[in-house]
Design a protein around this motif. Structure first.
Motif, mmCIF file in Angstrom:
data_model
loop_
_atom_site.group_PDB
_atom_site.id
_atom_site.type_symbol
_atom_site.label_atom_id
_atom_site.label_comp_id
_atom_site.label_asym_id
_atom_site.label_seq_id
_atom_site.Cartn_x
_atom_site.Cartn_y
_atom_site.Cartn_z
ATOM 1 N N GLU A 1 -5.141 9.216 -10.436
ATOM 2 C CA GLU A 1 -5.870 8.129 -9.786
ATOM 3 C C GLU A 1 -5.757 6.821 -10.563
ATOM 4 O OE1 GLU A 1 -10.335 7.161 -8.097
ATOM 5 O OE2 GLU A 1 -9.786 9.222 -8.543
ATOM 6 N N ASP A 2 -5.758 6.895 -11.880
ATOM 7 C CA ASP A 2 -5.629 5.686 -12.697
ATOM 8 C C ASP A 2 -4.300 4.976 -12.448
ATOM 9 O OD1 ASP A 2 -8.085 6.223 -13.783
ATOM 10 O OD2 ASP A 2 -7.315 6.980 -15.697
ATOM 11 N N THR A 3 -3.251 5.760 -12.238
ATOM 12 C CA THR A 3 -1.936 5.179 -11.956
ATOM 13 C C THR A 3 -1.954 4.449 -10.617
ATOM 14 O OG1 THR A 3 -0.864 6.934 -13.220
ATOM 15 C CG2 THR A 3 0.520 5.686 -11.702
ATOM 16 N N ALA A 4 -2.543 5.065 -9.598
ATOM 17 C CA ALA A 4 -2.634 4.421 -8.277
ATOM 18 C C ALA A 4 -3.437 3.124 -8.365
ATOM 19 C CB ALA A 4 -3.266 5.375 -7.277
ATOM 20 N N LYS A 5 -4.527 3.150 -9.115
ATOM 21 C CA LYS A 5 -5.341 1.937 -9.281
ATOM 22 C C LYS A 5 -4.558 0.855 -10.004
ATOM 23 C CE LYS A 5 -9.883 4.132 -9.249
ATOM 24 N NZ LYS A 5 -11.064 4.492 -10.031
ATOM 25 N N SER A 6 -3.804 1.240 -11.006
ATOM 26 C CA SER A 6 -2.994 0.288 -11.758
ATOM 27 C C SER A 6 -1.933 -0.359 -10.864
ATOM 28 C CB SER A 6 -2.337 1.009 -12.938
ATOM 29 O OG SER A 6 -1.525 0.155 -13.670
ATOM 30 N N LEU A 7 -1.275 0.449 -10.039
ATOM 31 C CA LEU A 7 -0.273 -0.092 -9.113
ATOM 32 C C LEU A 7 -0.915 -1.004 -8.080
ATOM 33 C CD1 LEU A 7 1.908 3.094 -8.606
ATOM 34 C CD2 LEU A 7 2.625 0.968 -9.715
ATOM 35 N N ALA A 8 -2.089 -0.636 -7.586
ATOM 36 C CA ALA A 8 -2.801 -1.468 -6.614
ATOM 37 C C ALA A 8 -3.225 -2.794 -7.230
ATOM 38 C CB ALA A 8 -4.023 -0.721 -6.075
ATOM 39 N N ALA A 9 -3.457 -2.786 -8.535
ATOM 40 C CA ALA A 9 -3.864 -4.010 -9.231
ATOM 41 C C ALA A 9 -2.681 -4.905 -9.574
ATOM 42 C CB ALA A 9 -4.634 -3.652 -10.501
ATOM 43 N N GLY A 10 -1.459 -4.426 -9.284
ATOM 44 C CA GLY A 10 -0.290 -5.273 -9.484
ATOM 45 C C GLY A 10 0.666 -4.857 -10.578
ATOM 46 N N THR A 11 0.400 -3.751 -11.254
ATOM 47 C CA THR A 11 1.327 -3.272 -12.275
ATOM 48 C C THR A 11 2.646 -2.884 -11.617
ATOM 49 O OG1 THR A 11 -0.480 -2.428 -13.636
ATOM 50 C CG2 THR A 11 1.699 -1.513 -14.061
ATOM 51 N N LYS A 12 3.741 -3.314 -12.202
ATOM 52 C CA LYS A 12 5.062 -2.953 -11.696
ATOM 53 C C LYS A 12 5.320 -1.477 -12.004
ATOM 54 C CE LYS A 12 6.846 -7.195 -10.860
ATOM 55 N NZ LYS A 12 6.842 -7.608 -9.502
ATOM 56 N N ILE A 13 5.859 -0.762 -11.045
ATOM 57 C CA ILE A 13 6.087 0.672 -11.208
ATOM 58 C C ILE A 13 7.052 0.954 -12.355
ATOM 59 C CG2 ILE A 13 7.978 0.927 -9.557
ATOM 60 C CD1 ILE A 13 6.377 3.553 -8.659
ATOM 61 N N THR A 14 7.957 0.025 -12.632
ATOM 62 C CA THR A 14 8.915 0.238 -13.720
ATOM 63 C C THR A 14 8.226 0.276 -15.089
ATOM 64 O OG1 THR A 14 9.381 -2.135 -13.718
ATOM 65 C CG2 THR A 14 10.886 -0.720 -12.483
ATOM 66 N N ASN B 1 0.812 -1.221 0.000
ATOM 67 C CA ASN B 1 0.000 0.000 0.000
ATOM 68 C C ASN B 1 0.851 1.280 0.000
ATOM 69 O OD1 ASN B 1 0.881 0.215 2.653
ATOM 70 N ND2 ASN B 1 -1.147 0.143 3.566
ATOM 71 N N THR B 2 2.141 1.131 -0.334
ATOM 72 C CA THR B 2 3.021 2.300 -0.355
ATOM 73 C C THR B 2 3.732 2.484 -1.700
ATOM 74 O OG1 THR B 2 4.845 1.007 0.574
ATOM 75 C CG2 THR B 2 3.467 2.259 2.135
ATOM 76 N N ALA B 3 3.244 1.855 -2.739
ATOM 77 C CA ALA B 3 3.920 1.929 -4.041
ATOM 78 C C ALA B 3 4.037 3.362 -4.542
ATOM 79 C CB ALA B 3 3.194 1.063 -5.066
ATOM 80 N N VAL B 4 2.969 4.140 -4.428
ATOM 81 C CA VAL B 4 3.014 5.528 -4.903
ATOM 82 C C VAL B 4 3.971 6.345 -4.037
ATOM 83 C CG1 VAL B 4 1.688 7.648 -5.231
ATOM 84 C CG2 VAL B 4 0.713 5.471 -5.943
ATOM 85 N N ALA B 5 3.882 6.214 -2.727
ATOM 86 C CA ALA B 5 4.759 6.962 -1.824
ATOM 87 C C ALA B 5 6.225 6.606 -2.066
ATOM 88 C CB ALA B 5 4.382 6.691 -0.368
ATOM 89 N N ARG B 6 6.517 5.323 -2.202
ATOM 90 C CA ARG B 6 7.897 4.903 -2.470
ATOM 91 C C ARG B 6 8.355 5.373 -3.848
ATOM 92 N NH1 ARG B 6 8.554 -0.639 -2.508
ATOM 93 N NH2 ARG B 6 6.319 -0.953 -2.701
ATOM 94 N N GLY B 7 7.446 5.380 -4.810
ATOM 95 C CA GLY B 7 7.776 5.882 -6.146
ATOM 96 C C GLY B 7 8.125 7.360 -6.115
ATOM 97 N N ILE B 8 7.357 8.141 -5.356
ATOM 98 C CA ILE B 8 7.624 9.572 -5.234
ATOM 99 C C ILE B 8 8.978 9.804 -4.575
ATOM 100 C CG2 ILE B 8 6.917 11.686 -4.028
ATOM 101 C CD1 ILE B 8 3.973 10.701 -4.480
ATOM 102 N N LEU B 9 9.223 9.138 -3.460
ATOM 103 C CA LEU B 9 10.499 9.308 -2.752
ATOM 104 C C LEU B 9 11.674 8.885 -3.626
ATOM 105 C CD1 LEU B 9 9.462 8.016 0.773
ATOM 106 C CD2 LEU B 9 9.987 10.374 0.126
ATOM 107 N N THR B 10 11.519 7.773 -4.322
ATOM 108 C CA THR B 10 12.589 7.286 -5.194
ATOM 109 C C THR B 10 12.863 8.263 -6.323
ATOM 110 O OG1 THR B 10 12.008 4.995 -4.683
ATOM 111 C CG2 THR B 10 13.313 5.367 -6.658
ATOM 112 N N THR B 11 11.813 8.844 -6.867
ATOM 113 C CA THR B 11 11.983 9.806 -7.953
ATOM 114 C C THR B 11 12.756 11.026 -7.467
ATOM 115 O OG1 THR B 11 9.890 9.045 -8.895
ATOM 116 C CG2 THR B 11 10.775 11.096 -9.749
ATOM 117 N N PHE B 12 12.415 11.533 -6.283
ATOM 118 C CA PHE B 12 13.148 12.665 -5.715
ATOM 119 C C PHE B 12 14.630 12.332 -5.537
ATOM 120 C CE2 PHE B 12 9.164 14.719 -4.413
ATOM 121 C CZ PHE B 12 9.495 16.057 -4.549
#
Length: 112
Positions: A50-63, A21-32
């Protein structure tokens, strides 16, 4: 609008901090931590949708969501090793120092 403006983000989650449940937060920190300003702005715009968050929650790899021009290898290495302690530290700071409730948002400014 100014090249002299700086921005930072502190996470103050309202739920238990877990990797799933932290993919977006970790993605933001990593980007910085790993990208230049142009790529930072572009990728943060994508992550904030919001679509990106839903996609990550559904299992899409952030890469799979990285934008052209990003240093993808550096991003992926940092993202995979970032850990949850940094987010927990952010949460403690928000709640103990800034006195926010869990999940509460605020803008903190330190201008001239």
């Amino acid at each position: 609008t100014s090249s002299h403006t700086r921005i930072g983000i502190l996470n103050n989650p309202s739920s238990k901090i877990k990797e799933d449940n932290t993919a977006v937060a970790r993605g933001i920190l990593t980007t910085f931590l790993t990208q230049n300003n142009r790529n930072l702005k572009s990728f943060l715009s994508k992550l904030s949708k919001e679509d990106t968050a839903k996609s990550l929650a559904a299992g899409t790899k952030i890469t799979k969501l990285l934008v052209p021009g990003m240093d993808d290898k550096t991003f992926e290495k940092k993202y995979n090793t970032l850990g949850l302690d940094l987010i927990k530290t952010h949460q403690m700071f928000c709640q103990e120092v800034v006195k926010l409730l869990p999940g509460q948002m605020a803008v903190v400014s330190n201008g001239r």
